[in-house]
Design a protein around this motif. Structure first.
Motif, PDB file in Angstrom:
ATOM      1  N   THR A  46      45.606  -6.622  27.847  1.00 38.70           N
ATOM      2  CA  THR A  46      44.212  -7.063  27.715  1.00 38.70           C
ATOM      3  C   THR A  46      43.348  -5.951  27.117  1.00 38.70           C
ATOM      4  O   THR A  46      42.479  -6.214  26.279  1.00 38.70           O
ATOM      5  N   GLN A  87      41.303 -14.831  28.481  1.00 41.90           N
ATOM      6  CA  GLN A  87      42.209 -15.347  29.514  1.00 41.90           C
ATOM      7  C   GLN A  87      41.499 -16.362  30.402  1.00 41.90           C
ATOM      8  O   GLN A  87      42.045 -17.396  30.751  1.00 41.90           O
ATOM      9  N   ASP A 164      44.697 -14.250  24.975  1.00 41.77           N
ATOM     10  CA  ASP A 164      45.149 -13.517  26.163  1.00 41.77           C
ATOM     11  C   ASP A 164      45.672 -14.518  27.187  1.00 41.77           C
ATOM     12  O   ASP A 164      44.906 -15.317  27.717  1.00 41.77           O
ATOM     13  N   GLU A 165      46.973 -14.486  27.432  1.00 42.05           N
ATOM     14  CA  GLU A 165      47.629 -15.381  28.405  1.00 42.05           C
ATOM     15  C   GLU A 165      47.209 -16.835  28.210  1.00 42.05           C
ATOM     16  O   GLU A 165      46.697 -17.471  29.146  1.00 42.05           O
TER      17      GLU A 165
HETATM   18 MG   LIG Z   1      45.830  -8.930  31.025  1.00 41.53          MG
END
Ligand SMILES: [Mg+2]
Ligand SMILES: Nc1ncnc2c1ncn2[C@@H]1O[C@H](COP(=O)(O)OP(=O)(O)O)[C@@H](O)[C@H]1O
Length: 252
Positions: A46, A87, A164-165
């Motif tokens: 991240t 995320q 992100d994810e």
């Molecule tokens: Mg992360």
């Protein structure tokens, strides 16, 4: 901007509390590549992505995107080229309606109203969320929020998509839908994820992080077949590469 090459050279980043999150990280990604960033929790994924949109700036080292060094001065250029899906979709959605959220970026670019409307409709249609346009974002399900967050980014027409994810918290159908959508995005994709099955589907190249530095960078299949490396990075082979326990019973 030319070529939209992303280049990080010897980047270190230390958080204000002195946590060293990135330590001498270098990576170069060319236009049209689809690259996975993998690694254990806390390995720096991240933090790395935050540097690609100028949310964080390196403590030392440099970042270049499309020929521009990423600095406070070049941020408007950088943010037109790079779209980031966070995320947590709640970090991305803040307007009273889905329509307003997707229109927000294009309006800020100063585009004429017809062009803004066309972009909103097109990007919501792409993610299969046009029917949600009058809904309040914070009342949507996790998967719906993620779709709308992606639409807000697509409406800006970025050359580089950073996520992100992206599949965290999605049900299997929403996850599959997202993977199919991402397959249609032809520009550069940079995806931080624990979902190694998604990586197999989408990313020919994988960068492995450990303790804020790159410990491997190469063809995804080579990396996933390297058990020693996977163990070192606290990763597990994707399910699809583990072999069916019925067809291949363990030897006695
Ligand atoms: Mg992360
Ligand atoms: N805001 C913050 N302040 C201090 N340390 C942080 C902050 N955010 C992340 N870190 C630390 O930086 C390192 C990298 O974190 P992060 O980039 O979030 O890793 P990942 O996304 O791979 O899980 C970890 O040691 C984490 O604890």
């Amino acid at each position: 901007m030319s070529h939209h090459i992303v280049e990080l050279k010897d980047v270190t980043y230390t958080y204000p509390d002195q946590t060293e999150a990135l330590r001498g990280l270098s990576v170069r990604i060319t236009h049209g590549e689809s690259v996975a960033i993998v690694g254990a929790n806390g390995s720096g994924k991240t933090t790395l992505l935050s540097h690609l949109i100028g949310v964080l700036f390196p403590t030392s080292g440099s970042i270049n995107i499309g020929g521009y060094p990423v600095t406070k001065k070049t941020l408007p250029h950088v943010r037109r080229a790079v779209g980031m899906v966070f995320q947590n979709s709640d970090d991305q959605l803040f307007m009273p309606t889905v329509y307003d959220d997707v229109a927000f970026g294009p309006l800020n670019l100063g585009l004429p109203p017809e062009e803004v409307d066309a972009r909103v409709i097109a990007s919501l249609t792409t993610v299969g969320a046009l029917h949600l346009k009058d809904r309040t974002p914070y009342r949507l399900s996790g998967g719906q929020k993620r779709s709308v967050a992606i639409a807000t980014v697509l409406a800006m027409d970025p050359c580089i998509l950073v996520m992100d994810e992206p599949t965290a918290g999605l049900d299997p159908a929403a996850r599959r839908q997202l993977i199919n959508l991402l397959k249609t995005f032809e520009h550069t994709k940079i995806i931080a994820t624990h979902d190694l099955d998604l990586v197999l589907d989408l990313c020919a190249r994988t960068v492995v992080l450990s303790a804020g530095t790159v410990i491997a960078d190469g063809p995804t299949l080579d990396i996933f077949n390297n058990e020693e490396l996977l163990n070192k990075a606290h990763l597990e082979k994707p399910f699809r590469m583990q072999g069916c326990p019925i067809c291949h019973p363990p030897k006695r």
